[in-house]
Design a protein around this motif. Structure first.
Motif, PDB file in Angstrom:
ATOM      1  N   CYS A 119      28.471  -6.959  -7.052  1.00  0.00           N
ATOM      2  CA  CYS A 119      27.311  -7.605  -6.438  1.00  0.00           C
ATOM      3  C   CYS A 119      26.616  -8.508  -7.449  1.00  0.00           C
ATOM      4  CB  CYS A 119      26.344  -6.544  -5.917  1.00  0.00           C
ATOM      5  SG  CYS A 119      24.885  -7.204  -5.097  1.00  0.00           S
ATOM      6  N   SER A 123      26.315 -12.506  -6.928  1.00  0.00           N
ATOM      7  CA  SER A 123      24.967 -13.084  -6.822  1.00  0.00           C
ATOM      8  C   SER A 123      24.757 -14.195  -7.836  1.00  0.00           C
ATOM      9  CB  SER A 123      23.913 -11.990  -7.017  1.00  0.00           C
ATOM     10  OG  SER A 123      23.966 -11.046  -5.969  1.00  0.00           O
ATOM     11  N   ARG A 126      26.750 -17.239  -6.964  1.00  0.00           N
ATOM     12  CA  ARG A 126      26.196 -17.943  -5.816  1.00  0.00           C
ATOM     13  C   ARG A 126      25.176 -18.996  -6.250  1.00  0.00           C
ATOM     14  NH1 ARG A 126      23.953 -13.866  -3.544  1.00  0.00           N
ATOM     15  NH2 ARG A 126      25.674 -13.227  -2.234  1.00  0.00           N
ATOM     16  N   TRP A 198      28.520  -5.863   2.685  1.00  0.00           N
ATOM     17  CA  TRP A 198      29.189  -6.556   3.789  1.00  0.00           C
ATOM     18  C   TRP A 198      28.185  -6.925   4.870  1.00  0.00           C
ATOM     19  CZ3 TRP A 198      29.615  -5.297   8.961  1.00  0.00           C
ATOM     20  CH2 TRP A 198      30.485  -6.097   9.705  1.00  0.00           C
ATOM     21  N   ASN A 201      25.914  -9.907   3.964  1.00  0.00           N
ATOM     22  CA  ASN A 201      26.632 -11.174   4.100  1.00  0.00           C
ATOM     23  C   ASN A 201      26.764 -11.562   5.568  1.00  0.00           C
ATOM     24  OD1 ASN A 201      27.214 -11.978   1.433  1.00  0.00           O
ATOM     25  ND2 ASN A 201      28.834 -10.460   1.270  1.00  0.00           N
ATOM     26  N   ARG A 204      23.468 -13.007   6.883  1.00  0.00           N
ATOM     27  CA  ARG A 204      23.268 -14.402   6.459  1.00  0.00           C
ATOM     28  C   ARG A 204      24.118 -15.346   7.302  1.00  0.00           C
ATOM     29  NH1 ARG A 204      22.736 -11.877   1.312  1.00  0.00           N
ATOM     30  NH2 ARG A 204      24.944 -12.132   0.827  1.00  0.00           N
TER      31      ARG A 204
END
Length: 224
Positions: A119, A123, A126, A198, A201, A204
Motif C-alpha cells: 500500500c 500510494s 500514485r 481492493w 480502489n 475510486r
C-alpha cells in the motif's frame, strides 16, 4: 513563508495525545488550527488551551475549509490527526514550495505487514505517476491557489481525491517532500487488509464513473 497547519478532528481521544507530541517541534513556528466536527468523546478536553480550536459541522471538507478561512498562512498544510510528521516538516514544505504551488509528503506505515508495504509503495507511486495525493499524505498548497479553486469540494467522501483531480485539470504540478509522513493503518483491519485495499480502489473507480456520492459514502462506511 508562514505556514498554517489545519487539522480536522472528530472523536480522536485514542490518537490525540500521540499526535500532540508530533506537533511539538513545529509549535510556535507555524499557525496550528484544530477544527472539531462535533466530537462526543474526550478529544476537546485533551487539547491544550494554547491551541486554537474551531467548531464546525461534521465533514472533513467542511472542517478543512473552515480552518482555511480562519487561517493567515501563505501556505495551508492539511494534516490528519493519526499522522506522525517529521521534525523538520516545515522545512520540507518550504523546500517543495520554492518550486511548486502544491505538494504533499510520501506516506509510510510502522507496520511490517507485506500488504501495508505494498500500500505504501502504490500510494507513493500514485503521486509521481498519476499526480494524485490523498489527505493522509499531508496536502499543502499556496493559499491563493486554494481559494482560487474553491477549497475542498464539500462531499461526504472523496474530497481529497476530487481536490487532486481538479489540480490536475488546472495543470498544477505536484511537488513531493523528501521525507515521509507515518500514518495509522487503523482502516486496514487485521486479516482484511487486501480486501480493504481492493474495495478502496473500487470506490475510486465508481466515483470516476459518476456513481452517486452518497452510495459510495455508504459503502465506505462498511470498511471503516
Amino acid at each position: 513563508m508562514r505556514i498554517s497547519v489545519i487539522i480536522p478532528i472528530y472523536n480522536e481521544d485514542k490518537t490525540i495525545q500521540t499526535f500532540l507530541k508530533t506537533l511539538e517541534p513545529i509549535k510556535g513556528k507555524a499557525e496550528i488550527i484544530f477544527v472539531d466536527g462535533g466530537s462526543a468523546d474526550k478529544t476537546l478536553s485533551m487539547i491544550p488551551e494554547d491551541y486554537l480550536v474551531l467548531c464546525s459541522p461534521k465533514g472533513r471538507a467542511k472542517q478543512m475549509n473552515l480552518g482555511a478561512s480562519k487561517s493567515s498562512g501563505d501556505v495551508l498544510f492539511f494534516l490528519h490527526c493519526d499522522s506522525e510528521i517529521p521534525r523538520d516538516a516545515l522545512g520540507e514544505i518550504e523546500q517543495v514550495m520554492g518550486k511548486y504551488q502544491a505538494g504533499c509528503f510520501g506516506i509510510a506505515f510502522h507496520s511490517k505487514n507485506i500488504w501495508m508495504k505494498c500500500c505504501q509503495v502504490i500510494s507513493n507511486h500514485r503521486i509521481k505517476d498519476r499526480k494524485v495525493m490523498f489527505g493522509d499524505q499531508g496536502i499543502f498548497i499556496r493559499r491563493r491557489l486554494f481559494f482560487q479553486m474553491g477549497g475542498f469540494p464539500e462531499l461526504p467522501i472523496m474530497e481529497d481525491y476530487q481536490f487532486s483531480l481538479t489540480l490536475k485539470e488546472m495543470g498544477v504540478k505536484i511537488g513531493i517532500a523528501k521525507k515521509r509522513i507515518y500514518t495509522s493503518d487503523r482502516r486496514f483491519v487485521k486479516g482484511r487488509r487486501l480486501q480493504v485495499m481492493w474495495k478502496m480502489n473500487r470506490l475510486r473507480a465508481m466515483y470516476r464513473k459518476g456513481v452517486d456520492i452518497e452510495e459510495i459514502s455508504r459503502l465506505y462506511q462498511d470498511i471503516r
